[in-house]
Enzyme design. Structure first.
Site, PDB file in Angstrom:
ATOM      1  N   HIS A  61       6.415  -6.748   7.745  1.00 22.40           N
ATOM      2  CA  HIS A  61       6.336  -8.386   7.765  1.00 22.40           C
ATOM      3  C   HIS A  61       6.490  -9.033   6.747  1.00 22.40           C
ATOM      4  CE1 HIS A  61       5.132  -7.625  11.762  1.00 22.40           C
ATOM      5  NE2 HIS A  61       3.829  -6.998  11.445  1.00 22.40           N
ATOM      6  N   HIS A 115      -2.186  -4.440  18.877  1.00 23.82           N
ATOM      7  CA  HIS A 115      -1.423  -4.007  17.667  1.00 23.82           C
ATOM      8  C   HIS A 115      -0.524  -2.502  18.014  1.00 23.82           C
ATOM      9  CE1 HIS A 115      -0.920  -2.663  13.670  1.00 23.82           C
ATOM     10  NE2 HIS A 115      -1.029  -3.859  13.128  1.00 23.82           N
ATOM     11  N   HIS A 170       3.266   2.035  11.039  1.00 22.12           N
ATOM     12  CA  HIS A 170       2.334   2.014  12.255  1.00 22.12           C
ATOM     13  C   HIS A 170       2.497   3.196  13.306  1.00 22.12           C
ATOM     14  CE1 HIS A 170       1.796  -2.148  11.278  1.00 22.12           C
ATOM     15  NE2 HIS A 170       2.998  -2.506  11.711  1.00 22.12           N
ATOM     16  N   CYS A 194       0.740  -1.260  -0.025  1.00 24.51           N
ATOM     17  CA  CYS A 194       0.064   0.133  -0.088  1.00 24.51           C
ATOM     18  C   CYS A 194       0.906   1.242   0.009  1.00 24.51           C
ATOM     19  CB  CYS A 194      -0.855  -0.049   1.313  1.00 24.51           C
ATOM     20  SG  CYS A 194       0.120  -0.047   2.686  1.00 24.51           S
ATOM     21  N   ASN A 249      -2.447  -9.571   7.253  1.00 28.10           N
ATOM     22  CA  ASN A 249      -3.171  -9.309   6.089  1.00 28.10           C
ATOM     23  C   ASN A 249      -3.002 -10.206   4.781  1.00 28.10           C
ATOM     24  OD1 ASN A 249      -1.820  -7.587   3.795  1.00 28.10           O
ATOM     25  ND2 ASN A 249      -0.652  -6.896   5.405  1.00 28.10           N
ATOM     26  N   CYS A 267      -8.548   2.956   6.618  1.00 22.20           N
ATOM     27  CA  CYS A 267      -7.798   3.128   5.596  1.00 22.20           C
ATOM     28  C   CYS A 267      -8.585   2.065   4.354  1.00 22.20           C
ATOM     29  CB  CYS A 267      -6.506   2.646   5.606  1.00 22.20           C
ATOM     30  SG  CYS A 267      -5.563   2.687   4.230  1.00 22.20           S
ATOM     31  N   GLU A 320       0.068   0.017  16.171  1.00 21.89           N
ATOM     32  CA  GLU A 320      -0.746   1.078  15.726  1.00 21.89           C
ATOM     33  C   GLU A 320      -1.731   1.715  16.946  1.00 21.89           C
ATOM     34  OE1 GLU A 320      -2.715   1.057  11.820  1.00 21.89           O
ATOM     35  OE2 GLU A 320      -4.417   2.481  12.908  1.00 21.89           O
TER      36      GLU A 320
HETATM   37  S1  SF4 Z   1      -3.106   3.242   6.857  1.00 23.28           S
HETATM   38 FE1  SF4 Z   1      -3.637   2.176   4.986  1.00 23.28          FE
HETATM   39  S2  SF4 Z   1      -1.898   3.156   3.555  1.00 23.28           S
HETATM   40 FE2  SF4 Z   1      -1.092   3.482   5.592  1.00 23.28          FE
HETATM   41  S3  SF4 Z   1       0.156   1.775   5.985  1.00 23.28           S
HETATM   42 FE3  SF4 Z   1      -1.884   1.162   6.919  1.00 23.28          FE
HETATM   43  S4  SF4 Z   1      -2.765   0.169   5.170  1.00 23.28           S
HETATM   44 FE4  SF4 Z   1      -1.041   1.262   4.210  1.00 23.28          FE
END
Ligand code: SF4
Length: 279
Positions: free
Chosen positions: A40, A122, A72, A12, A221, A191, A124
Site C-alpha cells: 500500500h 483482510h 499476505h 518489515c 499500519n 508477527c 491474509e
Molecule cells: S508477517 Fe510480519 S514480516 Fe511478514 S509481511 Fe507481515 S508484518 Fe511483515
C-alpha cells in the site's frame, strides 16, 4: 534542529522480501501480474507499474502469464488454478504467513477445526482460510468468540492474523489456558514487526516537538502509527513522501521525530530526512 528516528520504522522483512522478489523478476520479464496491490504505497506501486507490473483482481483475466503472490499469501485454490492455466507463480508470501498455512493444513489433517482471530476482510485471513480443509471460524476478538462460538467440544486449533494486537493475543491465550481444555491448541502466529513499530512510535512521540509519519494513505499500519503519535504529540503529520513535508508547521521544532509504516521503503524515508535537513 535534531532529527530523531524511531527505533523501528519502515518496511518489515516480509515486505522487503516481496519487493526484492518482484524487482528481481522484473529484470527478466517485461510483464508481470500481481494478485492485488503488492504494497500500500503509491510511489512504489507507480514505479513497479512503470517497470511492467500490472495489478489483477480476478485470476480469470490471466492465462499463460507470470503472477506475483504478495506477502499476505493466498489460499490453495489459487495455486491449483495457476497450475491448470499455465500461470507461473512468483511467490512472495511472507514466510511467517506461510508458516500459518502449514499449521492450519497440518492441524486439519489431524482432525482439528480452526479458529482464526483477525480481520475477516483482510486478504491474509482469506489466504489462511484457503488452507483449511475442516470447519473454520473467524473472530475479531474474545468477546465475539464468546458470544458466537458454539463448538467448544470439538478439537480446535487457534491461530492469529500476523498483525494481531499483542495484548489481545495475550488475553486470548490466557483465557484458553485457563479453560484447561486439552482439545484446544493455541499457536502464537503474531508477527512482532507491527508491535515493535508501534512501541517505538510511542517512545518517539513523547520526546519530540513534532513527528512526521511517512506512509501511504491506504496503509492501515501507517494510520495506526499516526494515531499513536498524534495522541502523544499534537504536532504530528502524516505524509506520503518528501513532496508533502509541512515545513511551516515544523520549522520551530527543536526535535523532529521520524517514523514510517511497514510498507514504506527506506529510500522514501531518507528523502524526507534529507529535505527536512536541507530546507
Ligand atoms: S508477517 Fe510480519 S514480516 Fe511478514 S509481511 Fe507481515 S508484518 Fe511483515
Amino acid at each position: 534542529m535534531e532529527i530523531i528516528r524511531a527505533d523501528f520504522y519502515a518496511t518489515c522483512f516480509g515486505v522487503d522480501r516481496a519487493l526484492k522478489i518482484t524487482n528481481d523478476a522484473l529484470k527478466s520479464e517485461n510483464e508481470l501480474f500481481c494478485y492485488g496491490e503488492l504494497i500500500h504505497n503509491n510511489d512504489v506501486m507507480e514505479n513497479l507499474e512503470r517497470k511492467g507490473l500490472h495489478i489483477v483482481n480476478d485470476l480469470k483475466d490471466l492465462k499463460d502469464s507470470n503472477l506475483v503472490i504478495r506477502s499476505h499469501g493466498v489460499g490453495h485454490s489459487v495455486y491449483d488454478y495457476c497450475m491448470k492455466n499455465n500461470i507461473r507463480i512468483i511467490d512472495a508470501t511472507c514466510p511467517k504467513v506461510r508458516r500459518i498455512h502449514g499449521i492450519v493444513r497440518q492441524q486439519c489433517e489431524a482432525g482439528y477445526d480452526i479458529i482464526i482471530f483477525g480481520n475477516k476482510n483482510h486478504p491474509e485471513i482469506e489466504g489462511i482460510k484457503g488452507w483449511c480443509e475442516n470447519s473454520v471460524y473467524i473472530y475479531s476478538d474474545l468477546n465475539e468468540y464468546k458470544t458466537n462460538h458454539k463448538h467448544d467440544e470439538k478439537k480446535t486449533c487457534i491461530v492469529f492474523q500476523t498483525t494481531y494486537h499483542i495484548n489481545k493475543y495475550n488475553e486470548i491465550k490466557e483465557y484458553f489456558y485457563s479453560l484447561n481444555n486439552n482439545a484446544i491448541i493455541v499457536k502464537d502466529t503474531v508477527c512482532r514487526a507491527t508491535e515493535l513499530r508501534q512501541e517505538a512510535a510511542r517512545k518517539l512521540a513523547v520526546v519530540c516537538d513534532s513527528v512526521l509519519v511517512i506512509g501511504g494513505k491506504q496503509s492501515s499500519n501507517t494510520k495506526k502509527l499516526y494515531e499513536i503519535c498524534k495522541e502523544l504529540c499534537e504536532n504530528t503529520h502524516w505524509l506520503e513522501n518528501s513532496d508533502k513535508i509541512p515545513y511551516d508547521l515544523i520549522k520551530n521544532s527543536k526535535k523532529i521525530g521520524i517514523t514510517a509504516g511497514a510498507s514504506t521503503p527506506l529510500e522514501i524515508v531518507e528523502e524526507v530526512i534529507v529535505n527536512v535537513r536541507t530546507k
